[in-house]
Design an enzyme around this catalytic site. Sequence first.
Site, short mmCIF file in Angstrom:
data_model
loop_
_atom_site.label_atom_id
_atom_site.label_comp_id
_atom_site.label_asym_id
_atom_site.label_seq_id
_atom_site.Cartn_x
_atom_site.Cartn_y
_atom_site.Cartn_z
N ASN A 1 0.82 -1.20 0.00
CA ASN A 1 0.00 0.00 0.00
C ASN A 1 0.86 1.27 0.00
OD1 ASN A 1 -2.34 1.68 0.28
ND2 ASN A 1 -3.38 -0.01 1.32
N HIS B 1 23.64 1.83 11.44
CA HIS B 1 24.81 2.69 11.64
C HIS B 1 25.58 2.27 12.88
CE1 HIS B 1 23.45 5.35 8.45
NE2 HIS B 1 22.23 5.16 8.94
N GLY C 1 -0.42 -1.72 9.19
CA GLY C 1 0.05 -0.36 8.95
C GLY C 1 1.09 0.11 9.96
N ALA D 1 -0.38 -3.83 13.45
CA ALA D 1 -0.11 -2.43 13.14
C ALA D 1 0.75 -1.78 14.22
CB ALA D 1 -1.42 -1.68 12.99
N LYS E 1 6.58 -8.82 19.50
CA LYS E 1 6.68 -10.13 20.16
C LYS E 1 5.53 -11.01 19.71
CE LYS E 1 8.99 -8.35 24.18
NZ LYS E 1 9.01 -8.06 25.56
N ARG F 1 0.67 -15.21 19.89
CA ARG F 1 0.09 -16.55 19.78
C ARG F 1 0.40 -17.16 18.43
NH1 ARG F 1 -5.10 -17.18 17.16
NH2 ARG F 1 -6.05 -15.17 16.66
#
Length: 185
Positions: free
Chosen positions: A85, A115, A142, A160, A180, A183
Amino acid sequence: MNSEKVKMLRGELYDANYDSLLIAERKACKLVLHEINKMSPDDDVKRNELFRKILGKINGSFIIESPFHCDYGYNIELGENFYMNVNCVILDEAKVSFGDNVFIAPNCAFYTAGHPLDVEQRNKGLEYAKPITVGNNVWIGGNVVVLPGVTIGDNCVIGAGSVVVKDIPANSLAVGNPCKVIRSL
C-alpha cells in the site's frame, strides 16, 4: 578490489555517504521512482514496466501503490501476488525478499541499513546492511517497521504499529514495540 558496493553487499561497514558509485546508483533509482510516483493511477502498464526496470526480481503479479521509495531497487525481490500500500519505504542496501501472497499495509518501512554505535565511524558516513526476509502468506499491518537482519516466517501476521527487531517464527501473530509473538496461528 573491495569497493564500497562490495562491502555493502557483504554486510561489512562501508561508505554510504561519499562513494560516487553508490550515490549514482541511488540517484538513478530515485529518478525512476520520481517518474513512477507522479504517474496517474490509470497508467498501470507503464508503472509496472518502470518497476521491472529497477527491482531485482519479480515472480509474478504485483501492485505497489504510490508513493513508494527505495534506495537501489535491485536488492528487492517480490514473490507472486504481492501488494504494498501507499507510503512504504524499503532501504535496500542488502537484499529484501518477499515471498508469495504478501500484503503490506500503508506507511510500512523495511530498513536493511544500520549505523555504528561508535560516533567516529558514524560521522565518517559508515554504515552496514543486513538482509530482510519475509516468507509466504504474510500480512503486515500499517506503520510497521522491520529492522536489519530480520526474518518473518511463513503465514505470519504482524500487527499495526509494530517494530520488528528480531526474527518472527512461522505461523505467528506478533505485535508491539518491540514486536513479540502473542500466539500461534
